[in-house]
Design a protein around this motif. Sequence first.
Motif, PDB file in Angstrom:
ATOM      1  N   ALA A  49      17.821   4.500   1.718  1.00  0.00           N
ATOM      2  CA  ALA A  49      17.452   5.919   1.683  1.00  0.00           C
ATOM      3  C   ALA A  49      16.317   6.142   0.696  1.00  0.00           C
ATOM      4  N   VAL A  50      15.460   7.078   1.058  1.00  0.00           N
ATOM      5  CA  VAL A  50      14.409   7.559   0.150  1.00  0.00           C
ATOM      6  C   VAL A  50      14.601   9.069   0.021  1.00  0.00           C
ATOM      7  N   HIS A  51      14.527   9.552  -1.200  1.00  0.00           N
ATOM      8  CA  HIS A  51      14.713  10.996  -1.415  1.00  0.00           C
ATOM      9  C   HIS A  51      13.713  11.770  -0.546  1.00  0.00           C
ATOM     10  N   ARG A  60       7.789   9.115   3.550  1.00  0.00           N
ATOM     11  CA  ARG A  60       6.496   8.954   4.232  1.00  0.00           C
ATOM     12  C   ARG A  60       5.350   8.700   3.262  1.00  0.00           C
ATOM     13  N   GLN A  61       5.691   8.010   2.174  1.00  0.00           N
ATOM     14  CA  GLN A  61       4.652   7.598   1.215  1.00  0.00           C
ATOM     15  C   GLN A  61       4.701   6.094   1.006  1.00  0.00           C
ATOM     16  N   GLY A  62       5.423   5.417   1.892  1.00  0.00           N
ATOM     17  CA  GLY A  62       5.488   3.961   1.797  1.00  0.00           C
ATOM     18  C   GLY A  62       6.585   3.427   0.895  1.00  0.00           C
ATOM     19  N   VAL A  63       7.415   4.313   0.338  1.00  0.00           N
ATOM     20  CA  VAL A  63       8.465   3.841  -0.585  1.00  0.00           C
ATOM     21  C   VAL A  63       9.499   2.994   0.166  1.00  0.00           C
ATOM     22  N   GLY A  64       9.933   3.482   1.327  1.00  0.00           N
ATOM     23  CA  GLY A  64      10.908   2.721   2.121  1.00  0.00           C
ATOM     24  C   GLY A  64      10.366   1.342   2.480  1.00  0.00           C
ATOM     25  N   SER A  65       9.105   1.288   2.864  1.00  0.00           N
ATOM     26  CA  SER A  65       8.496   0.001   3.233  1.00  0.00           C
ATOM     27  C   SER A  65       8.475  -0.947   2.046  1.00  0.00           C
ATOM     28  N   GLN A  66       8.202  -0.422   0.861  1.00  0.00           N
ATOM     29  CA  GLN A  66       8.189  -1.286  -0.335  1.00  0.00           C
ATOM     30  C   GLN A  66       9.584  -1.827  -0.619  1.00  0.00           C
ATOM     31  N   ALA A  82      11.836   7.964 -12.140  1.00  0.00           N
ATOM     32  CA  ALA A  82      13.223   8.242 -11.770  1.00  0.00           C
ATOM     33  C   ALA A  82      13.489   7.452 -10.482  1.00  0.00           C
ATOM     34  N   VAL A  83      14.771   7.304 -10.145  1.00  0.00           N
ATOM     35  CA  VAL A  83      15.102   6.580  -8.915  1.00  0.00           C
ATOM     36  C   VAL A  83      14.812   7.484  -7.713  1.00  0.00           C
ATOM     37  N   VAL A  84      13.897   7.031  -6.852  1.00  0.00           N
ATOM     38  CA  VAL A  84      13.520   7.837  -5.676  1.00  0.00           C
ATOM     39  C   VAL A  84      13.943   7.164  -4.367  1.00  0.00           C
ATOM     40  N   GLY A  85      14.408   5.924  -4.444  1.00  0.00           N
ATOM     41  CA  GLY A  85      14.848   5.232  -3.230  1.00  0.00           C
ATOM     42  C   GLY A  85      15.798   4.108  -3.575  1.00  0.00           C
ATOM     43  N   HIS A  86      16.569   3.715  -2.574  1.00  0.00           N
ATOM     44  CA  HIS A  86      17.555   2.637  -2.782  1.00  0.00           C
ATOM     45  C   HIS A  86      17.725   1.860  -1.492  1.00  0.00           C
ATOM     46  N   ILE A  87      17.925   0.554  -1.633  1.00  0.00           N
ATOM     47  CA  ILE A  87      18.221  -0.293  -0.472  1.00  0.00           C
ATOM     48  C   ILE A  87      19.321  -1.269  -0.860  1.00  0.00           C
ATOM     49  N   PRO A 139       0.812  -1.215   0.000  1.00  0.00           N
ATOM     50  CA  PRO A 139       0.000   0.000   0.000  1.00  0.00           C
ATOM     51  C   PRO A 139       0.853   1.276   0.000  1.00  0.00           C
ATOM     52  N   GLY A 140       0.200   2.402  -0.254  1.00  0.00           N
ATOM     53  CA  GLY A 140       0.910   3.672  -0.284  1.00  0.00           C
ATOM     54  C   GLY A 140       1.090   4.093  -1.728  1.00  0.00           C
ATOM     55  N   HIS A 141       2.050   4.940  -1.961  1.00  0.00           N
ATOM     56  CA  HIS A 141       2.344   5.360  -3.324  1.00  0.00           C
ATOM     57  C   HIS A 141       3.138   4.238  -3.985  1.00  0.00           C
ATOM     58  N   VAL A 142       2.519   3.537  -4.928  1.00  0.00           N
ATOM     59  CA  VAL A 142       3.139   2.332  -5.469  1.00  0.00           C
ATOM     60  C   VAL A 142       4.200   2.698  -6.500  1.00  0.00           C
ATOM     61  N   VAL A 143       5.397   2.201  -6.269  1.00  0.00           N
ATOM     62  CA  VAL A 143       6.508   2.422  -7.184  1.00  0.00           C
ATOM     63  C   VAL A 143       6.976   1.049  -7.658  1.00  0.00           C
ATOM     64  N   SER A 144       7.818   1.063  -8.663  1.00  0.00           N
ATOM     65  CA  SER A 144       8.382  -0.195  -9.130  1.00  0.00           C
ATOM     66  C   SER A 144       9.656  -0.471  -8.337  1.00  0.00           C
ATOM     67  N   ILE A 145       9.759  -1.664  -7.771  1.00  0.00           N
ATOM     68  CA  ILE A 145      10.973  -2.070  -7.058  1.00  0.00           C
ATOM     69  C   ILE A 145      11.723  -3.005  -7.997  1.00  0.00           C
TER      70      ILE A 145
END
Length: 177
Positions: A87-89, A94-100, A59-64, A6-12
């Motif tokens: 890290a998330v930009h 706080r849009q769920g990107v880190g959790s994804q 664009a790349v907005v997060g990395h793990i 859930p949240g703002h769905v991005v492609s991982i």
Amino acid sequence: MRARYPGHVVSIRAEQAEDAPAIRHVHEQAFGQPAEAAVVDRLRQTCKDSLSLVADDGAVVGHILFTPVEIEGAERRIAGMALAPMAVHPDHQRQGVGSQLVRGGLDILRGRGCPFAIVVGHPEYYRRFGFEPASRHGLVSQWEGMPDEVFMALILDAPAMTGISGTARYREEFDGL
Ligand SMILES: CC(C)(COP(=O)(O)OP(=O)(O)OC[C@H]1O[C@@H](n2cnc3c(N)ncnc32)[C@H](O)[C@@H]1OP(=O)(O)O)[C@@H](O)C(=O)NCCC(=O)NCCS
């Protein structure tokens, strides 16, 4: 893969060679310093067994990054993975990107039969993914004075971890971070 969280769905997806500058930028912006980005750059050269994922929103907005760790002092050799850094930009936090990113990474590790993951971080954040204080599983940090609640572990393969205890040793690229 398309994220199903859930949240703002991005492609991982797995890091590609051309992502390196964008990954560096995300870490520098999120941490407000270059140290974490430098460790990621170094590990890209020295460690071929990492799991490196990006959150792609056009664009790349997060990395793990997950890198191999070993348990010293265990009865038998056992290797797991350490989550660091992530890290998330700031514009996308706080849009769920880190959790994804965390859940996507843990799913891959489970699929690969990785027995455990560890992390040093905020207990409230990582608890939601199932991490607990590593001491509950007999795992000790290599860094003296590390507060118990911030050094956490998630057991992915309980039978493989039976009887295992000792000091979790990160790759030397993390020394001094
Ligand atoms: C930590 C980080 C990756 C989280 O990414 P994110 O995309 O914002 O995370 P999510 O949106 O999935 O989750 C946000 C939740 O995490 C919580 N959170 C974020 N940073 C936190 C922190 N430092 N301590 C405790 N909780 C935190 C928020 O309160 C939020 O909770 P809520 O959803 O209940 O409001 C991001 O904040 C970041 O890049 N921070 C700077 C770098 C960093 O500290 N990295 C982690 C250590 S390696």
